[in-house]
Write a protein that holds these residues in place. Structure first.
Motif, short mmCIF file in Angstrom:
data_model
loop_
_atom_site.label_atom_id
_atom_site.label_comp_id
_atom_site.label_asym_id
_atom_site.label_seq_id
_atom_site.Cartn_x
_atom_site.Cartn_y
_atom_site.Cartn_z
N MET A 1 0.73 -1.22 -0.03
CA MET A 1 0.22 -0.10 -0.20
C MET A 1 1.17 1.12 -0.13
O MET A 1 1.69 1.66 0.64
N ALA A 2 0.24 2.27 -0.58
CA ALA A 2 1.15 3.63 -1.40
C ALA A 2 0.88 5.04 0.30
O ALA A 2 0.10 5.05 0.70
N LYS A 3 2.14 5.68 0.49
CA LYS A 3 1.61 6.32 1.28
C LYS A 3 1.53 7.51 -0.34
O LYS A 3 2.51 7.77 -0.66
N ILE A 4 0.38 8.45 0.42
CA ILE A 4 -0.13 9.52 -0.70
C ILE A 4 -0.45 11.40 -0.20
O ILE A 4 -1.13 10.99 0.38
N GLY A 5 0.09 12.05 -1.20
CA GLY A 5 -0.01 12.97 -1.02
C GLY A 5 -1.38 13.32 -1.67
O GLY A 5 -1.74 13.46 -2.50
N PHE A 6 -1.82 14.48 -1.43
CA PHE A 6 -3.74 14.09 -2.35
C PHE A 6 -3.93 15.80 -1.98
O PHE A 6 -4.63 16.31 -0.34
N ILE A 7 -3.71 17.16 -2.99
CA ILE A 7 -4.11 18.38 -2.88
C ILE A 7 -5.22 18.58 -3.72
O ILE A 7 -5.10 18.54 -5.46
N GLY A 8 -6.04 19.58 -3.03
CA GLY A 8 -7.03 19.64 -3.61
C GLY A 8 -8.20 18.75 -3.40
O GLY A 8 -8.16 18.23 -3.71
N LEU A 9 -8.89 18.48 -2.42
CA LEU A 9 -9.92 18.50 -1.88
C LEU A 9 -11.17 18.27 -2.34
O LEU A 9 -12.13 18.69 -1.68
N GLY A 10 -11.83 18.84 -3.38
CA GLY A 10 -12.63 19.90 -3.72
C GLY A 10 -14.11 18.74 -4.60
O GLY A 10 -13.37 17.46 -3.86
N SER A 56 5.53 15.88 1.31
CA SER A 56 6.67 15.13 1.76
C SER A 56 6.66 13.61 2.32
O SER A 56 5.71 13.77 3.24
N GLY A 57 7.59 12.94 1.59
CA GLY A 57 7.58 11.64 2.87
C GLY A 57 6.47 10.94 2.58
O GLY A 57 5.87 9.84 3.17
N VAL A 58 6.14 11.29 1.06
CA VAL A 58 5.36 10.48 0.42
C VAL A 58 5.90 9.31 -0.94
O VAL A 58 6.82 9.85 -1.06
N ASP A 59 5.20 8.56 -1.47
CA ASP A 59 5.91 7.92 -2.49
C ASP A 59 5.31 8.16 -3.82
O ASP A 59 5.14 8.10 -4.34
N ALA A 60 3.83 9.22 -3.26
CA ALA A 60 3.06 9.17 -4.83
C ALA A 60 2.41 11.09 -4.15
O ALA A 60 2.15 10.87 -3.06
N GLY A 88 12.08 10.88 -6.39
CA GLY A 88 11.79 9.77 -7.22
C GLY A 88 10.17 9.52 -6.51
O GLY A 88 9.44 8.56 -6.97
N THR A 89 9.70 10.84 -6.27
CA THR A 89 8.41 10.72 -5.07
C THR A 89 7.71 10.80 -7.17
O THR A 89 7.56 11.82 -8.24
N LEU A 90 6.15 9.91 -7.29
CA LEU A 90 5.33 10.31 -8.22
C LEU A 90 4.77 11.46 -8.37
O LEU A 90 3.77 11.44 -7.40
N ALA A 111 13.68 17.58 -13.75
CA ALA A 111 14.54 17.76 -13.53
C ALA A 111 15.54 17.68 -12.28
O ALA A 111 16.52 18.34 -11.78
N ALA A 112 13.75 17.87 -11.47
CA ALA A 112 14.10 17.76 -10.41
C ALA A 112 14.34 16.41 -9.69
O ALA A 112 14.43 16.05 -8.60
N GLY A 113 14.38 15.25 -10.97
CA GLY A 113 14.45 14.31 -10.28
C GLY A 113 12.91 13.28 -9.56
O GLY A 113 12.81 12.00 -9.18
N GLN A 114 11.64 13.87 -10.40
CA GLN A 114 10.82 13.04 -9.57
C GLN A 114 10.13 12.19 -10.89
O GLN A 114 10.33 12.73 -12.14
N LYS A 115 8.90 11.79 -10.20
CA LYS A 115 8.05 10.97 -11.52
C LYS A 115 7.20 11.60 -11.97
O LYS A 115 6.35 12.79 -10.84
N MET A 116 6.54 12.14 -12.85
CA MET A 116 5.38 12.86 -13.65
C MET A 116 4.80 12.49 -14.38
O MET A 116 4.72 11.75 -15.19
N VAL A 117 3.85 12.52 -14.71
CA VAL A 117 2.03 12.54 -14.89
C VAL A 117 1.25 13.36 -15.05
O VAL A 117 0.41 13.57 -14.24
N ASP A 118 0.62 13.68 -16.24
CA ASP A 118 -0.85 14.47 -16.61
C ASP A 118 -1.66 13.71 -16.93
O ASP A 118 -1.47 12.90 -17.48
N ALA A 119 -2.31 13.80 -15.57
CA ALA A 119 -3.90 12.91 -15.55
C ALA A 119 -5.31 14.02 -15.80
O ALA A 119 -6.02 13.15 -14.44
#
Ligand code: NAD
Length: 299
Positions: A1-10, A56-60, A88-90, A111-119
């Motif tokens: 199970m992943a640790k997830i940060g979620f921003i924008g709880l509309g 901070s401190g999350v997988d995604a 390496g955070t997604l 450039a910051a060494g992060q993974k990213m998708v627009d979805a």
């Protein structure tokens, strides 16, 4: 199970975050609204002290924000999410935003060494609640593969549309087509009314002839032929005209930037601009048929 940060709880973000919680993931959420964070806490999530704390401190990290302005403001810069997160955070940005900002943020993530998708998504609040959203995804193959298990929890159809920004490109191309086709179908019904041709007769003929399209057969803008369409409930959204206008404007910004000729997209954007400007932002987008009749009544 992943640790997830979620921003924008509309309207969209909160039910998406709740589905991640239900699937057993840990969710730390951030929003400008304390009430929204309390809703997340009540469902077993945690309230972050800030957006950067959520990242901070999350997988995604999933973001579901109003527009490209908020996405750029939160992601970029020395104090931004990309700098604050562990390497390496997604990052999954599911907001509907302009292609240019999506690509700029994706470049900064790499450039910051992060993974990213627009979805970005389609399916609305109902789809967010039911976990049946469609995700249109842009980004590198490896980042798409990393995001897919989380997207599967929040959606039913997950399409990899290509490199960074292509999820946003797919979303606005589709919605430009939808806006144009809805106006086309409405114009056909308005003309039929003037010519004394019955709604149902036009539907029966066009739905099996060359005028057939989704705006006619699934979302028919007159009451009767398709009982589930918003026309049968006084054009209650559904998909609000203000949302359609937002997407049409994004399509026109993209067309101007890319040098694409989209005269009908421009006309649809103008027509929805007038409709929303006249106080119809919360009305379903198929309600533009009333505007095209030149009066606020059903035929
Ligand atoms: P919303 O306005 O309900 O939610 C946005 C949330 O972001 C709000 O709760 C707001 O407080 C929060 N927010 C704004 N700035 C913030 C910041 N700096 N830090 C933390 N939180 C911040 O909007 P929504 O309907 O949930 O839509 C979100 C995105 O999804 C939009 O881009 C929209 O175009 C897209 N979308 C919406 C629908 C729909 O039916 N509602 C359908 C498809 C796509």
């Amino acid at each position: 199970m992943a640790k997830i940060g979620f921003i924008g709880l509309g309207n969209m973000g909160l039910p998406m975050a709740l589905n991640l919680l239900k699937a057993g993931h840990t969710v730390k959420g951030a929003d400008l609204s304390a009430a929204r964070m309390a809703d997340l806490e009540a469902a077993g999530g945690a309230a972050a002290g800030s957006a950067t704390d959520a990242a901070s401190g999350v997988d995604a990290v999933v973001t579901m924000l109003p527009s490209g302005r908020e996405v750029a403001m939160l992601y970029l810069g020395d104090g931004g999410l990309l700098a604050a997160a562990d390497k390496g955070t997604l990052f999954i940005d599911s907001s509907t935003i302009d292609v240019e900002t999506a690509r700029k943020v994706a470049d900064a993530a790499a450039a910051a060494g992060q993974k990213m998708v627009d979805a970005p998504v389609s399916g609305g609040v109902g789809g967010a609640q039911a976990g049946t959203l469609t995700f249109m995804v842009g980004g590198p193959d490896a980042d798409f593969a990393a995001a897919k298990p989380l997207l599967d929890v929040m959606g039913k159809t997950i399409v990899h549309a290509g490199g960074a920004g292509n999820g946003q490109a797919a979303k606005i191309c589709n919605n430009m087509l939808l806006g144009i086709s809805m106006i086309g179908v409405c114009e056909a019904f308005v003309l039929a009314e003037k010519l004394g041709l019955d709604h149902q007769k036009l539907f029966d003929i066009s739905s099996t002839a060359s005028g057939q399209c989704w705006s006619l057969t699934t979302y028919c803008p007159v009451p009767g032929p398709v009982p589930t369409s918003p026309a049968n409930r006084d054009y209650q959204a559904g998909f609000a005209a203000a949302m359609m206008l937002k997407d049409l404007k994004l399509s026109q910004d993209a067309a101007s930037h890319a040098g694409a000729a989209t005269p009908l997209g421009a006309a649809a954007s103008q027509a929805y601009g007038l409709f929303v400007g006249a106080g119809n932002g919360g009305v379903d987008f198929s309600g533009i048929i009333r505007f095209l009749r030149g009066a606020q009544q059903d035929a």
